[in-house]
Every structure is written in structure tokens, then in C-alpha cells.
Design an enzyme around this catalytic site. Structure first.
Site, PDB file in Angstrom:
ATOM      1  N   ALA A 225       0.835  -1.200   0.000  1.00 39.32           N
ATOM      2  CA  ALA A 225       0.000   0.000   0.000  1.00 39.32           C
ATOM      3  C   ALA A 225       0.868   1.248   0.000  1.00 39.32           C
ATOM      4  O   ALA A 225       1.887   1.320   0.694  1.00 39.32           O
ATOM      5  CB  ALA A 225      -0.915  -0.003   1.224  1.00 39.32           C
ATOM      6  N   THR A 258       1.964  -2.475   4.306  1.00 39.07           N
ATOM      7  CA  THR A 258       2.184  -1.048   4.147  1.00 39.07           C
ATOM      8  C   THR A 258       3.547  -0.796   3.531  1.00 39.07           C
ATOM      9  O   THR A 258       4.458  -1.616   3.633  1.00 39.07           O
ATOM     10  CB  THR A 258       2.170  -0.311   5.497  1.00 39.07           C
ATOM     11  OG1 THR A 258       3.297  -0.729   6.272  1.00 39.07           O
ATOM     12  CG2 THR A 258       0.887  -0.556   6.255  1.00 39.07           C
ATOM     13  N   ASP A 259       3.666   0.360   2.881  1.00 33.39           N
ATOM     14  CA  ASP A 259       4.999   0.894   2.673  1.00 33.39           C
ATOM     15  C   ASP A 259       5.523   1.260   4.064  1.00 33.39           C
ATOM     16  O   ASP A 259       4.760   1.318   5.037  1.00 33.39           O
ATOM     17  CB  ASP A 259       4.950   2.120   1.759  1.00 33.39           C
ATOM     18  CG  ASP A 259       6.271   2.384   1.053  1.00 33.39           C
ATOM     19  OD1 ASP A 259       7.315   1.947   1.576  1.00 33.39           O
ATOM     20  OD2 ASP A 259       6.268   3.019  -0.004  1.00 33.39           O
ATOM     21  N   TRP A 260       6.812   1.523   4.167  1.00 32.06           N
ATOM     22  CA  TRP A 260       7.416   1.690   5.486  1.00 32.06           C
ATOM     23  C   TRP A 260       6.926   2.972   6.164  1.00 32.06           C
ATOM     24  O   TRP A 260       7.191   4.076   5.725  1.00 32.06           O
ATOM     25  CB  TRP A 260       8.931   1.688   5.345  1.00 32.06           C
ATOM     26  CG  TRP A 260       9.556   0.337   5.489  1.00 32.06           C
ATOM     27  CD1 TRP A 260      10.617   0.019   6.289  1.00 32.06           C
ATOM     28  CD2 TRP A 260       9.175  -0.895   4.858  1.00 32.06           C
ATOM     29  NE1 TRP A 260      10.906  -1.327   6.194  1.00 32.06           N
ATOM     30  CE2 TRP A 260      10.047  -1.904   5.320  1.00 32.06           C
ATOM     31  CE3 TRP A 260       8.175  -1.238   3.954  1.00 32.06           C
ATOM     32  CZ2 TRP A 260       9.944  -3.228   4.899  1.00 32.06           C
ATOM     33  CZ3 TRP A 260       8.077  -2.558   3.537  1.00 32.06           C
ATOM     34  CH2 TRP A 260       8.944  -3.537   4.011  1.00 32.06           C
ATOM     35  N   GLY A 261       6.143   2.777   7.238  1.00 34.67           N
ATOM     36  CA  GLY A 261       5.586   3.898   7.977  1.00 34.67           C
ATOM     37  C   GLY A 261       4.305   4.445   7.393  1.00 34.67           C
ATOM     38  O   GLY A 261       3.912   5.572   7.689  1.00 34.67           O
TER      39      GLY A 261
END
Length: 707
Positions: A225, A258-261
Site C-alpha cells: 500500500a 504497508t509501505d514503510w511507515g
């Protein structure tokens, strides 16, 4: 209250449940349910969030190991520290580095995408990685997007045709891909706050097809995402994207991470279909949205247990598919083999696009040349280690100057002048001009570097930086035999040099074999066969997002007002002449395309068009041509692009050789998305099939009737 949540969740996921009932529940699903049934709530949740930068915790008592992820759309990234972004300092994590995404798409050769997937899968397994983060398949909407170099194209069909074999090959090595970035991450400017709006038609025709193909044809095991919002909701908690489209329409049963964070909530994200939270925050991993807060949300009845069980099952399913949990001997992998290096070379050599060759200056005839002046910082700069998340610790990287000296040094005298640095420097320009005056040929290596083509920021403009335009103009004035080699992953403005430099070769970031490929292309050992995967505008103002003033958005909101008219669809429909069109690329030989026909003149809406044509190499050297089939719908109830790519074939031929090629197009693929009916609509009537080798060079046309 808790029962209402459970009922709501079961109804929400009914499409998935029904699909499983139809196909039957196999032994793998039984084992997944058995494993889930043995877990405590805390153990379940431990599989749904990272326990370090690139790892997800396992459950030792149940034989579930840690899950290892790695960046790597064009090479497996060097080992990162567990809890920060520093490199771990390993001595055995150097990898094969391929040219990035736009270069792969420029080959227009799905076979090379498959070869790349095999290599990346083998090297990921050798490094004990379970998930490789890539490919990036977002649409190149603006020339300024910092990650254009990682992506593939402005055209959804080209993206799909290159992404599917990449995914299939990589996952055949027991490594999961993570297709990114879902969805509409088409700019880095404000990427973590921008809210994207577009019509349903633009979504369906332009921005979804690559992801649909990746999941439904490629069988992608995971999807990442994006950071941005879409129609008001963050992509990581967007029910429309996560549940309605990805899960129900595409039938996706893998892991949505998720993408990171990029996570923003616990309950909303959990109900919207997010499975795995990854991140960069240094705070306690147990306090992430999908850690202790998720446990509390379940205990308080805000998230039903079946929602958590579904997520855990998705993670376990991918583990089984990649043999992390048995089901056969897992691929052991290998690193940096000669075959891997050959694949990297082939990708770089076949990607290069010959944009201009006035006077047939190229290929260079080394037996007639005594002195060559090599000019430009990109002749000596190494690029594999740049771009942030896509940076690769390459086993080696051959620069153009190194390759030219190694391959040509015994036949010609090669001098070098830097030409430019991070500012306009007349002293460097004067040195370059003097070198050019003393040479038979001057080769200027210009373009961009990863100060511009990079994650996290967009370019400010399309200009060649560091005063390169002045440099090239002065060098070309001093030596009329000037070749310009552009090293870049996204469009740059060439208007100031196309009338000055007779030959322009776009070589992209060529990966570890960049120099060897460029040297062989310049000498004619390899015949350029790449085609532009995006339109190259004369100026930024021509590009649709900028012509309409909707980049990077206003008030952290961007509306894609150009709608379906992205890239060449805009230029061709609006009759705007670009610098070089989509699909364009020259060769050292010539090709003739003839006898274009279809198997019938009239088709039903469920039929497939079989189009045939002959391709002949009418020149004197071996080469490859990409023949492109476009379709037009001249009379339609809605606005349609002047033409749209529907098929292509790359054909390699010896001099004088002819091949008959057949491509197939489903009539259904001629349809547009009808917003009023919320369905695809292939209206009855006449369509025009156009055969060419770019969106602006059409050889022949055939009319067909759809009944």
C-alpha cells in the site's frame, strides 16, 4: 456489539469465502486453519507487524520462522541493520545490479523481464530473503516524479506485459514479490500527505490495469500500500482499494502490507483489509498500530477475531506458497554467476534507445578513428548505489570510460574531460572543448544522476542540470562529430541539443554492465533496439499534468484532470508534437512492415482478433524492431484517445530475413469503462487497428467491425 462486528466482517468478506467454497478447501488451507487455531491472540498479532526494519517475527513453538524482506526491484539490497537504516557491513551481500524499471520497459521484451525475475529470485534466496519489494509499476504521469526511474511506463499495457513475466519468474524461485505502490503514488512531492482524486474511468483504464495483471495473471503474493490518500482515505486503510477491488474483484488472497511507515490506524486499517505493518519508526515495535493496539482492539470488540485470523492466514498462505513452511525443497539460490551478469548486460544493451543519428555517425568505425574525446561526469560516475530504497551494493559496476578504454584502447587514443560538476563551470567546459577539438569524435555522457532520480523528492524541472546544455552546444560547435549519451531514468529536455548534436543515444542507468553495453552499442557490436516507454516532451508545459496546472496539487489534494489522457494519449489526441514520441527508437538497420491483415473483418464482443503482418530486415546488419499495434474508436459515445496500445512484438532479424508475426487482441480489450453503467463497454461499430513502430509512426491500418 462484538457479534455485530463479526457479522459485519463475514458479510464484508463473503466474496472470498464463496470463492473458496466453489473451488474446495485443499490440504494447505486445512493446515493454515490448524496453525491459526493453535495460536494465542498475541502470537497471531506478532505475524502482522515488523519486529525490525525488514523482518517479521516468527512463532518458534509452532515452527514458524522469522520472515525476511528486502528492497530490490532491480537487485537485492545490501543488508540493513535490524533497527536503523545503517548498513550492516556484511562482506558477502554484493549483488547483481540490473538497469532500473524504465530501462527494463524500454527493451519492450518480456523475455528479459522473465530473465531478470529468475536472477533476482535466485539472489534473494541465496541471501535467505522471503519477500522482495518490487516491481514498482505506478504510471509515469509527470516527467518530474522522482521515482519514474523505478517505474516502467506511462502505458498500462506495456507495464502489464513486462510486470507479469517478472513476477512469475521471481516467485518461481520461492520468493514473494511485493507489487508497489498501491495506488496512485505518481509523485514523491507530498507523497505522505497528498490526497488523490480521479474519475472511475481513469482509475479503470489507466491506473489499475498493471496491478490487475500483476495479481490475476502474475499471481503476485504480496502488494504494498502506498503512502498517499486516495479519495480521502489513506491507501493502507482504504476499503474501496483493499476490500472491494483488490480482494473481491481481483481475488487477491495474499498479503497487503504497508509501505514503510504508511499505517495510520488500527481498527480502520484492520477492517479495510491491511495485513502487515512495516515501518521506520524507532519506537517500540509492540506499540505499532498492528501490535499491542490491535490486541486491545480485539479484546474491546472493535476488531473481530475472524478479521485477525484472515490476516494471519494470508501471511501463512504466502509462507506455504514460497515453501517457508514446507511443501517441498526450497530453492537454495545463487549469487553473481556469469549467467546473472550476462542477463544484466543483455538488459542494458537492449534498453538503449537511439534517438537521433544524423549522417549515420553511429556506429563508430574504429578503424577510421584515431582519437576519441570522452566528456562528462556520467562517463565516470557509478549509479547503482543511488536512489535510496532501490540502491544496490553491486558486485562491480563498469563505467563507460572504463569500458571504452578496455575495449577500444588498443585501437584509438582516448582522452577524458569531466565537462561539468554540480554547477556551471566554464573552466571545465573549456577543457572539454579543447579535448573535442583534438579528437575525431567527441562523446558526451550527460543526463541525470540520483540527486534527481530518487525516492522521496521530485525534480524541479526537466532541464539538463549543471550547465550541460551549454557544454554540449560548445562541444558540438568545436567538433561536428559529437555523440551525446543520455544517462537518466526520466524525461529531460533535449530541445537545446537536438539541432546541435548529430547523434543522441539514451542509455538509462545501465546497472553493473552499463559501460560494457554502451561501448558495444557505440561501436556497432550491438544494434540499438530499445523504444521509449514514455513520451519525451519538448518542454514540461506540454505534459498534461503540468499543462492543466494539477501538479503537485493544491492544499494537499490533487485532481487528475487530464483523466485518461496520460502520456501519448494526451499528445496524440491533442495533436501536440513531442520531442520524441512514445514507442520511438531508431536502429542501425532498416525494417519494412507489410501485409497487415486480420483473420476476419467482423467480430462479436466475446471474440479475439488475430492480426498478422510481415517484418523484414531490409538493411545490412542484424537488428530488432518493436512492432506496435494501436487501436482507435473513431465514433464513440464518449471521448476516447486518438489511439491506444493493444499489442506489440519484438522481432530480431538477420539482413534480408522476413518473419510473419501474429498478435492477438480480445475484442473486450477495445472497450472503454462506462462511468454511467459502471461497466466496460465495447460499443458496436467500426474500429481502426494501426500498425507502427511508435505512436506517431504508423505503417498500415485495418478497419474492423464489432457487432
Amino acid at each position: 456489539m462484538k457479534n455485530q462486528f463479526i457479522l459485519f466482517f463475514l458479510l464484508m468478506t463473503a466474496g472470498v469465502v464463496n470463492a473458496q467454497n466453489v473451488t474446495g478447501v485443499d490440504s494447505r488451507e486445512e493446515r493454515i486453519r490448524a496453525l491459526v487455531g493453535k495460536m494465542t491472540l498475541q502470537e497471531k498479532v506478532s505475524l502482522l507487524h515488523a519486529n525490525s526494519k525488514f523482518y517479521v517475527g516468527g512463532i518458534k513453538r509452532l515452527g514458524i520462522p522469522e520472515w525476511a524482506l528486502s528492497d530490490g526491484p532491480h537487485g537485492v539490497r545490501a543488508e540493513i541493520d535490524r533497527d536503523d537504516w545503517g548498513y550492516a557491513g556484511w562482506t558477502n551481500d554484493s549483488a547483481t545490479c540490473f538497469p532500473p524499471g524504465t530501462a527494463l520497459a524500454a527493451t519492450w521484451n518480456p523475455r528479459l523481464a522473465y530473465e531478470r525475475g529468475l536472477v533476482l529470485g535466485e539472489e534473494a534466496r541465496c541471501r535467505n530473503k522471503d519477500v522482495l519489494l518490487g516491481p514498482g509499476i505506478n504510471i509515469i504521469r509527470s516527467p518530474l516524479c522522482g521515482r519514474n526511474f523505478e517505474y516502467l511506463s506511462e502505458d498500462p499495457l506495456l507495464i502489464s506485459k513486462m510486470a507479469v513475466p517478472y513476477i512469475r519468474a521471481l516467485q518461481s524461485k520461492d520468493v514473494a514479490v511485493s507489487v508497489k505502490h498501491w495506488l496512485a503514488n505518481n509523485q514523491e512531492e507530498h507523497r505522505d500527505s497528498i490526497d488523490v482524486y480521479m474519475s472511475e474511468r481513469a482509475l479503470r483504464e489507466i491506473y489499475l490495469p498493471g496491478f490487475k495483471a500483476a495479481v490475476m495473471e502474475g499471481g503476485a503474493y504480496t502488494v504494498m500500500a502506498a503512502y498517499n490518500r486516495y479519495r480521502g482515505d489513506w491507501c493502507s486503510e482504504n476499503d474501496w482499494l483493499g476490500r472491494q477491488i483488490l480482494r473481491k474483484e481481483f481475488g487477491f488472497k495474499g498479503v497487503l502490507m504497508t509501505d514503510w511507515g504508511a499505517a495510520h490506524s488500527t481498527v480502520k486499517a484492520a477492517l479495510a483489509g491491511l495485513d502487515l505493518e512495516m515501518g521506520t519508526d524507532i519506537k517500540d515495535y509492540n506499540e505499532w498500530y498492528f501490535a499491542n493496539p490491535l490486541v486491545r482492539a480485539v479484546e474491546e470488540g472493535k476488531v473481530p477475531v475472524p478479521a485477525v485470523d484472515e490476516k494471519v492466514a494470508n501471511v501463512l498462505r504466502v509462507m506455504f506458497q514460497t515453501k517457508v513452511l514446507g511443501e517441498g525443497q526450497r530453492v537454495k539460490g545463487k549469487m553473481n554467476t556469469p549467467e546473472h551478469q550476462r542477463a544484466a548486460y543483455n538488459s542494458a544493451a537492449e534498453a538503449a534507445v537511439l534517438l537521433q543519428n544524423n549522417g549515420n555517425l553511429l556506429p563508430l568505425h574504429l578503424d577510421k578513428i584515431r582519437r576519441v574525446a570522452v566528456i562528462g561526469d556520467n562517463a565516470t560516475r557509478r549509479h547503482c548505489g543511488g536512489g535510496l530504497s532501490s540502491e544496490i551494493k553491486a558486485l562491480y559496476e563498469i563505467t563507460p570510460l572504463e569500458a571504452l578504454r578496455q575495449k577500444w584502447g588498443d585501437r584509438v587514443k582516448i582522452s577524458y574531460a569531466q565537462g561539468y560538476e554540480k554547477r556551471l563551470d566554464w573552466k571545465l567546459i573549456d577543457e572539454a572543448v579543447n579535448a573535442a577539438k583534438q579528437a575525431d569524435v567527441a562523446i558526451v555522457f550527460g543526463g541525470l544522476n540520483h540527486d534527481f532520480d530518487t525516492e522521496s523528492s521530485d525534480k524541479r524541472d526537466m532541464a539538463l542540470p549543471y550547465g550541460q546544455q551549454v557544454l554540449i552546444q560548445e562541444v558540438a560547435k568545436a567538433n561536428p562529430n559529437t555523440v551525446v549519451v543520455i544517462v537518466a531514468g526520466s524525461p529531460v529536455e533535449l530541445a537545446g541539443i537536438v539541432d546541435r548534436a548529430p547523434s543522441i543515444l539514451w542509455a538509462w542507468y545501465g546497472g553493473m554492465e552499463a559501460g560494457n553495453a554502451v561501448a558495444d552499442l557505440l561501436s556497432g557490436k550491438v544494434n540499438p533496439s530499445g523504444k521509449l516507454p514514455f513520451t519525451l516532451p519538448v518542454s514540461l508545459a506540454q505534459s498534461p499534468a503540468h499543462a492543466l496546472g494539477n501538479y503537485p496539487g493544491r492544499g494537499l489534494k490533487v485532481n487528475y484532470e487530464e483523466d485518461i489522457l496520460v502520456g501519448y494519449r494526451w499528445f496524440d489526441t491533442k495533436k501536440i508534437q513531442p520531442q520524441f514520441p512514445f514507442g520511438y527508437g531508431l536502429s542501425y538497420t532498416r525494417f519494412a512492415v507489410s501485409r497487415f491483415s486480420t483473420d476476419k473483418s467482423s467480430y462479436g464482443k466475446d471474440e479475439t482478433i488475430r492480426a498478422r503482418f510481415d517484418v523484414k530486415n531490409t538493411g545490412e546488419v542484424y537488428g530488432g524492431e518493436v512492432v506496435q499495434l494501436y487501436a482507435s474508436d473513431p465514433v464513440c459515445s464518449v471521448l476516447r484517445p486518438e489511439k491506444e496500445l493493444k499489442a506489440f512484438e519484438k522481432v530480431f532479424l538477420q539482413p534480408g530475413e522476413t518473419k510473419t508475426v501474429e498478435v492477438r487482441v480480445k475484442v473486450a480489450d477495445l472497450a472503454f469503462y462506462d462511468d454511467s453503467r459502471k461497466a466496460w463497454n465495447a460499443e458496436a461499430g467500426e474500429y481502426i487497428l494501426q500498425l507502427g513502430n511508435s505512436s506517431r509512426t504508423i505503417f498500415q491500418k485495418v478497419k474492423i467491425l464489432v457487432k
